[in-house]
Structures are given as C-alpha cells and as structure tokens.
Write an enzyme that holds these catalytic residues in place. Sequence first.
Site, PDB file in Angstrom:
ATOM      1  N   LEU A  90      18.863  -2.436  -0.419  1.00 51.75           N
ATOM      2  CA  LEU A  90      18.324  -1.268  -0.533  1.00 51.75           C
ATOM      3  C   LEU A  90      16.711  -1.261  -0.887  1.00 51.75           C
ATOM      4  CD1 LEU A  90      20.843   0.727  -2.785  1.00 51.75           C
ATOM      5  CD2 LEU A  90      20.492   0.979   0.021  1.00 51.75           C
ATOM      6  N   ASP A  91      15.885  -0.348  -0.278  1.00 54.06           N
ATOM      7  CA  ASP A  91      14.549  -0.672  -0.589  1.00 54.06           C
ATOM      8  C   ASP A  91      14.502  -0.435  -2.111  1.00 54.06           C
ATOM      9  OD1 ASP A  91      14.008  -0.536   2.108  1.00 54.06           O
ATOM     10  OD2 ASP A  91      13.609   1.531   2.044  1.00 54.06           O
ATOM     11  N   LYS A  92      13.015  -0.809  -2.614  1.00 53.54           N
ATOM     12  CA  LYS A  92      13.025  -0.895  -4.159  1.00 53.54           C
ATOM     13  C   LYS A  92      13.020   0.683  -4.633  1.00 53.54           C
ATOM     14  CE  LYS A  92       9.232  -1.917  -7.484  1.00 53.54           C
ATOM     15  NZ  LYS A  92       7.988  -2.162  -7.658  1.00 53.54           N
TER      16      LYS A  92
END
Length: 245
Positions: A103-105
């Site tokens: 998952l992206d930051k």
Amino acid sequence: MCRLDKYLCDSGAGTRSQVKALLKAGRVTVDGVPEKDPGRKIDPERQSIALDGERLGGKRRLTVMLNKPAGYVTATEDPDQPTVMELLPPELRHLDLKPVGRLDKATEGLLLFTNDGDLLHRLISPKREVPKVYYARHEGRATAEDAEAFARGLELRDGTVCLPAKLEPLAEGESLITVCEGKYHQVRRMMASRGMTVCYLERRQEGGLTLEGLPRGAVRELTGQELLTLERLSGGDTVNMLEDI
Ligand code: URA
C-alpha cells in the site's frame, strides 16, 4: 504431523516449486537420511529436518492482517521513513513476516503479512491476484461511463492496460473500486486516467477478508476459516491447509 514440502515452505526454505527442486536434488534430510518425497509425513517436534546439513528451526506459520494508518511505507526496511514492520507487535517481529503486496505511504487499510512463502507467492502472482476493494475520495463525480471504462479495462496515461475492474460511485467525490491486480499506484492512476484525482484511499477488503472490528494501527492473526478462503481464492492446496488447521 505435516507434509515435508509444506514444512520446508513454512520454514522459509523457498516457494513450493523451489522446495520441490531442493528435494529432487537430494539436499533435504529427515533424521540424517536424504528424502526426496515432498509428500512424506513428518513430525517436526520429534524429527530433525535439515537443508544442506543445516537443521531448520521450523517457525510457526503465520498470516496476520494490519489496519494500516497513513504515514508508513510498505517495505521491510527504509533508511528514512517509518515502515509497516514497526506496526507489528514485538512478539511477531522475529517470525520473518513479509507484507503481501504494498500500500502507498498515504494509503490506509487492509495489509496482510505472512511468513508462508508459498501463500505470499500465490497472493502476489499476477496470474492469481485476489480481488481487492478500495474506498476512494476523489475530485469530481464518477459516472456510468467511467464505470463502463473500468469494466472494459482502462488504459492508463502511460499506455499500461489494466484488467477489467469495478467502479461503484457512492456519492459526489466518493467511490468503491475493485481490482484484481496490483500495479504501482494502480487505483490512483486508474482514477487519474478518468480525470479524478484521489485525495484519500483505503483498502477495505482483500480476497473476501474485511477490516471489520480491527481498529486503525491494530494487527490480528487470521482465523483458520479466513486462511482457507484465501487459499481457495489464490488457487492453493486446501487439502494440505486443512491438515494444518
Ligand atoms: N492503488 C494505489 O494507487 N495505491 C495503493 O496504495 C493501493 C492501490
């Protein structure tokens, strides 16, 4: 008792196909005797299993779910930014858990971790990715034409073609998106290709698993039933799974 090949995978010796090759090459011994049969039943409590002469510890096979908060990168280490590994409770930190996909930051929500190499491999394999449901807040309103374009398979701005996906507009600036693959920034790029910039993204489901009852930042072990569901969806060997549960 469990199958030798499963024990080797769970101990981190490799994926199921790598383990098969190790066995075939005669690199695995059971109580000092070379063993080539992947289906051999072993009792890790009483027998000594070794790879290239080195005894395997046999860590507990474990798959957990994190409700990821924003602000953590999905990586096992990073010199500059906090990683999702820091959110695992200390007692789970030495079990070689690896994030399943990323998952992206800034993205929140459901992130799985496992030390089952075979399951990890299957869950992230482009051929077998399980459906993932995202909730997005975005600019503009998603229309029926946008939903049709998602269903046909979108072409991203860089020419990448996506598998057919589902877009369900919920309200002005809010949608649910279901995808069966995990390209880099996939949902943000899909929405951008239809002129909708995503300002908030949360993964709410993966392979039928949901975040229900799990507070943001918390971690819990999957139940036997949830593991079976994941195994089935990712094309795993549910017969072997049943032996372990
Ligand atoms: N798609 C994205 O764009 N970001 C995520 O974190 C996950 C899916």
